[in-house]
Scaffold this motif. Structure first.
Motif, PDB file in Angstrom:
ATOM      1  N   UNK A 203      41.331  32.764  40.053  1.00 55.76           N
ATOM      2  CA  UNK A 203      40.359  32.230  40.998  1.00 55.76           C
ATOM      3  C   UNK A 203      41.128  31.560  42.139  1.00 55.76           C
ATOM      4  N   UNK A 204      41.206  32.183  43.316  1.00 59.52           N
ATOM      5  CA  UNK A 204      42.003  31.593  44.386  1.00 59.52           C
ATOM      6  C   UNK A 204      41.405  30.318  44.952  1.00 59.52           C
ATOM      7  N   UNK A 205      40.087  30.166  44.893  1.00 61.33           N
ATOM      8  CA  UNK A 205      39.462  28.959  45.433  1.00 61.33           C
ATOM      9  C   UNK A 205      39.853  27.728  44.631  1.00 61.33           C
ATOM     10  N   UNK A 206      39.929  27.883  43.314  1.00 63.40           N
ATOM     11  CA  UNK A 206      40.316  26.770  42.445  1.00 63.40           C
ATOM     12  C   UNK A 206      41.769  26.837  42.001  1.00 63.40           C
ATOM     13  N   UNK A 207      42.480  27.896  42.445  1.00 63.09           N
ATOM     14  CA  UNK A 207      43.885  28.073  42.082  1.00 63.09           C
ATOM     15  C   UNK A 207      44.064  27.986  40.567  1.00 63.09           C
ATOM     16  N   UNK A 208      43.280  28.798  39.858  1.00 67.74           N
ATOM     17  CA  UNK A 208      43.220  28.682  38.403  1.00 67.74           C
ATOM     18  C   UNK A 208      43.181  30.054  37.736  1.00 67.74           C
ATOM     19  N   UNK A 209      43.918  30.172  36.621  1.00 59.74           N
ATOM     20  CA  UNK A 209      43.905  31.363  35.785  1.00 59.74           C
ATOM     21  C   UNK A 209      43.026  31.125  34.559  1.00 59.74           C
ATOM     22  N   UNK A 210      42.287  32.176  34.144  1.00 61.99           N
ATOM     23  CA  UNK A 210      41.479  32.117  32.935  1.00 61.99           C
ATOM     24  C   UNK A 210      41.678  33.410  32.155  1.00 61.99           C
ATOM     25  N   UNK A 211      41.970  33.285  30.848  1.00 67.09           N
ATOM     26  CA  UNK A 211      42.104  34.488  30.042  1.00 67.09           C
ATOM     27  C   UNK A 211      40.734  35.075  29.755  1.00 67.09           C
ATOM     28  N   UNK A 212      40.647  36.404  29.861  1.00 60.21           N
ATOM     29  CA  UNK A 212      39.408  37.127  29.649  1.00 60.21           C
ATOM     30  C   UNK A 212      39.545  38.055  28.443  1.00 60.21           C
ATOM     31  N   UNK A 213      38.501  38.851  28.202  1.00 61.71           N
ATOM     32  CA  UNK A 213      38.512  39.787  27.075  1.00 61.71           C
ATOM     33  C   UNK A 213      39.669  40.771  27.218  1.00 61.71           C
ATOM     34  N   UNK A 214      40.374  40.986  26.115  1.00 62.89           N
ATOM     35  CA  UNK A 214      41.538  41.878  26.138  1.00 62.89           C
ATOM     36  C   UNK A 214      41.168  43.276  26.616  1.00 62.89           C
ATOM     37  N   UNK A 215      42.127  43.917  27.265  1.00 61.85           N
ATOM     38  CA  UNK A 215      41.986  45.319  27.638  1.00 61.85           C
ATOM     39  C   UNK A 215      41.798  46.147  26.372  1.00 61.85           C
ATOM     40  N   UNK A 216      40.738  46.949  26.262  1.00 66.75           N
ATOM     41  CA  UNK A 216      40.442  47.630  24.990  1.00 66.75           C
ATOM     42  C   UNK A 216      41.358  48.808  24.673  1.00 66.75           C
ATOM     43  N   UNK A 217      42.146  49.265  25.648  1.00 71.25           N
ATOM     44  CA  UNK A 217      43.042  50.384  25.392  1.00 71.25           C
ATOM     45  C   UNK A 217      44.308  50.006  24.658  1.00 71.25           C
ATOM     46  N   UNK A 218      44.503  48.713  24.371  1.00 73.90           N
ATOM     47  CA  UNK A 218      45.688  48.276  23.642  1.00 73.90           C
ATOM     48  C   UNK A 218      46.869  48.015  24.549  1.00 73.90           C
TER      49      UNK A 218
END
Length: 342
Positions: free
Chosen positions: A127-142
């Motif tokens: 998120x560039x506005x808040x300068x923040x990283x958030x982990x999301x759901x893993x890529x399903x292809x492995x």
């Protein structure tokens, strides 16, 4: 399997591996259209095999490596209006290279990749506005690397690459719900380390390689119909005259960008380093050679376009083990007259 072997994906390149610092073209650049102009250097450390995405009028470069044993987790923002780079909050996951990236209207996404010992399948939002990283759901292809990814109509698409196998699968990501689902696989060849560009809301996937060699088939994805359409191959594959000169388009670890509705390929490798620049017209489904990249020849660079301006930066200066990494940035002017002194 060592790092360089993984990046070259086991291709038999021994007959062609040359330490090439300049364009490999035999044609005089003065006979071609287009001019490369050196711009202010990238703001971060030298690196190769980083990833990039664009949000609005700002570009972002994240990750990569700056030596065979040092991966990077920094991210840098380029303000095209002001012409300067700003470091943002470091990526909190494991430092890596050869990850995929794409951007929605206001967020950046970054996932998979390798550190030469391990491949990864995690997926993150910036998120560039808040300068923040958030982990999301893993890529399903492995876990894999060398994936290509793009964003169309509110949905992210990511697929192909190399993990325990070469892949041709694609997956769809909905940022609104943080969910993945299986998409329609690309047709033709499995591939890793391809690139893509977007023209008129359609994605064009080109280049890459697999255990059989360099990929020559070329595909367009239409998000409205969720179908892939094969375009003219990027080699001399027909009895017609139009592809007789298509001998230097094929490559992997290349970059692409779009200017005024035309797609461009530059840098990369085909055994030796490839500096040839090619322009794609989606209306005619034909490629035209333009002035070769005028910086030091390289692979594993990043490229992006903002406001019909195309840029190439960073990269590695050899197809074998090297300490030659770059932090320079070049802009391509496709209709300007070639000037070797720019």
């Amino acid at each position: 399997m060592n790092d360089r072997t993984k990046l070259l994906m086991g291709l038999s390149l021994s007959l062609f591996s040359l330490f090439c610092f300049f364009s490999c073209s035999d044609d005089s650049d003065s006979d071609l259209v287009g001019n490369w102009i050196k711009r202010s250097d990238f703001g971060g450390p030298i690196r190769g095999f980083a990833s990039s995405f664009v949000i609005g009028r700002k570009a972002y470069v994240v990750g990569g490596y700056t030596s065979k044993k040092r991966r990077l987790n920094d991210i840098w923002e380029y303000n095209i209006d002001q012409g300067y780079w700003t470091q943002k909050a470091d990526f909190p996951g494991t430092a890596r290279n050869a990850a995929f990236a794409f951007a929605s209207e206001d967020k950046g996404y970054y996932g998979t990749g390798t550190d030469a010992t391990n491949n990864y399948g995690d997926f993150w939002e910036f998120d560039p506005d808040n300068n923040q990283w958030t982990q999301k759901a893993d890529f399903p292809g492995g876990a894999r690397y060398g994936v290509t990814a793009f964003y169309l109509n509110g949905i992210g698409y990511a697929g192909t690459g190399l993990g325990t196998n070469y892949y041709m699968d694609f997956y769809k990501y909905d940022p609104a719900t943080d969910t993945w689902e299986t998409g329609v696989s690309i047709q033709g060849s499995k591939r890793a380390n391809a690139t893509n560009f977007i023209i008129d809301n359609k994605a064009y996937v080109v280049g890459g390689g697999n255990s059989s060699g360099y990929v020559t088939d070329f595909w367009m994805f239409d998000p409205d119909t969720q179908t892939w359409e094969e375009k003219a191959q990027i080699g001399d594959k027909t009895d017609d005259d139009f592809d007789d000169d298509y001998t230097t388009i094929t490559r992997l670890n290349t970059v692409s960008f779009v200017i005024n509705g035309l797609g461009y390929l530059a840098t990369g490798e085909t055994g030796s380093l490839n500096s040839y620049t090619w322009e794609y017209n989606p209306v005619t489904d034909r490629w035209t050679e333009r002035t070769s990249f005028e910086g030091t020849a390289r692979t594993g660079a990043v490229g992006f376009s903002i406001d019909n301006r195309g840029f190439v930066l960073t990269g590695v200066g050899s197809t074998s083990s090297t300490d030659l990494y770059f932090d320079d940035m070049w802009e391509f002017k496709p209709r300007d007259e070639y000037n070797e002194y720019d």
